[in-house]
Design a protein around this motif. Structure first.
Motif, PDB file in Angstrom:
ATOM      1  N   VAL A 113       0.841  -1.104  -0.068  1.00 17.26           N
ATOM      2  CA  VAL A 113      -0.076  -0.017   0.030  1.00 17.26           C
ATOM      3  C   VAL A 113       0.789   1.234   0.211  1.00 17.26           C
ATOM      4  N   TYR A 114       0.558   2.179  -0.980  1.00 16.65           N
ATOM      5  CA  TYR A 114       1.223   3.439  -1.020  1.00 16.65           C
ATOM      6  C   TYR A 114       0.295   4.421  -0.962  1.00 16.65           C
ATOM      7  N   LYS A 115       0.511   5.565   0.010  1.00 14.67           N
ATOM      8  CA  LYS A 115      -0.216   6.841   0.013  1.00 14.67           C
ATOM      9  C   LYS A 115       0.281   7.750  -1.104  1.00 14.67           C
ATOM     10  N   VAL A 116      -0.667   7.956  -2.079  1.00 13.55           N
ATOM     11  CA  VAL A 116       0.030   8.869  -3.060  1.00 13.55           C
ATOM     12  C   VAL A 116      -1.025  10.081  -3.373  1.00 13.55           C
ATOM     13  N   ASN A 117      -0.629  11.119  -4.319  1.00 15.22           N
ATOM     14  CA  ASN A 117      -1.456  12.267  -4.611  1.00 15.22           C
ATOM     15  C   ASN A 117      -2.285  11.811  -5.714  1.00 15.22           C
ATOM     16  N   GLY A 118      -3.044  12.829  -5.975  1.00 15.38           N
ATOM     17  CA  GLY A 118      -3.972  12.546  -7.393  1.00 15.38           C
ATOM     18  C   GLY A 118      -3.307  12.267  -8.356  1.00 15.38           C
ATOM     19  N   THR A 119      -2.429  13.006  -8.628  1.00 16.48           N
ATOM     20  CA  THR A 119      -1.605  12.571 -10.091  1.00 16.48           C
ATOM     21  C   THR A 119      -0.915  11.038  -9.810  1.00 16.48           C
TER      22      THR A 119
END
Length: 195
Positions: A113-119
């Motif tokens: 699991v990675y927390k990412v931004n919208g892009t």
């Protein structure tokens, strides 16, 4: 032991013993609201004590309400965190609040699991220099309101749908407000007895 002058409902929700001993939860003989108000109005000392207990109860609820109201969400429910699952459909209709918990369950070593931004979410791009969650039972506390994006960074898992977007709303619990000097609970008298 209550004496004959003690009202039968004396602090049925919480009994505070000498203000420093543990709180005991007591459930019995719940009075009607009318009975409670009538008794309080008839006895000024009881009214003052009721106010003090109400303030203490309000403080306790303000402190513990967020954790009491929090919801644990198992991402994907019984399917867990896996490929070929529509996580947007899973999230649809759910209300996520600050204090809620997301739990990503998957076989360790198979996903992450990675927390990412919208892009990063749109492009399925793993952020540089960020370590993924890899335990297979990853717990994320939703500590702030706003949009949150999560992806699996293994192979092309994100491209086949292993990604989640949610919006976290502010906490449902009321914010504790500071007590004014007039509403602060006075210290017990050194001559007061425990009943």
């Amino acid at each position: 032991m209550p004496d004959s002058t003690t009202p039968p409902y004396k602090w049925q929700a919480f009994q505070f013993i000498c203000t420093i001993k543990p709180i005991k939860l007591i459930i019995s003989n719940q009075p009607t609201f009318k009975t409670l108000v009538t008794s309080i109005l008839a006895n000024p000392k009881l009214a003052m004590a009721s106010t003090q207990h109400f303030v203490i109860l309000a403080i306790i609820l303000a402190i513990f309400a967020p954790s009491i109201l929090a919801t644990d969400y198992i991402v994907g429910d019984g399917k867990g965190w896996t490929i070929n699952f529509d996580y947007q459909a899973w999230a649809q209709g759910k209300m996520f609040y600050v204090g809620d918990i997301l739990v990503f369950n998957y076989p360790q070593g198979v996903h992450n699991v990675y927390k990412v931004n919208g892009t990063g979410f749109q492009e399925c791009a793993v952020p540089a220099g960020v370590m993924p969650l890899t335990s297979g039972n990853d717990v994320i506390n939703l500590a702030t309101p706003g949009r949150k994006w999560y992806i699996c960074g293994v192979a092309r898992h994100c491209s086949v749908g292993q990604k989640l977007f949610i919006t976290v709303m502010p906490s449902m619990a009321p914010s504790p407000s500071p007590l004014s000097a007039s509403s602060a609970v006075p210290s017990p008298s050194p001559t007061a007895r425990c009943s």
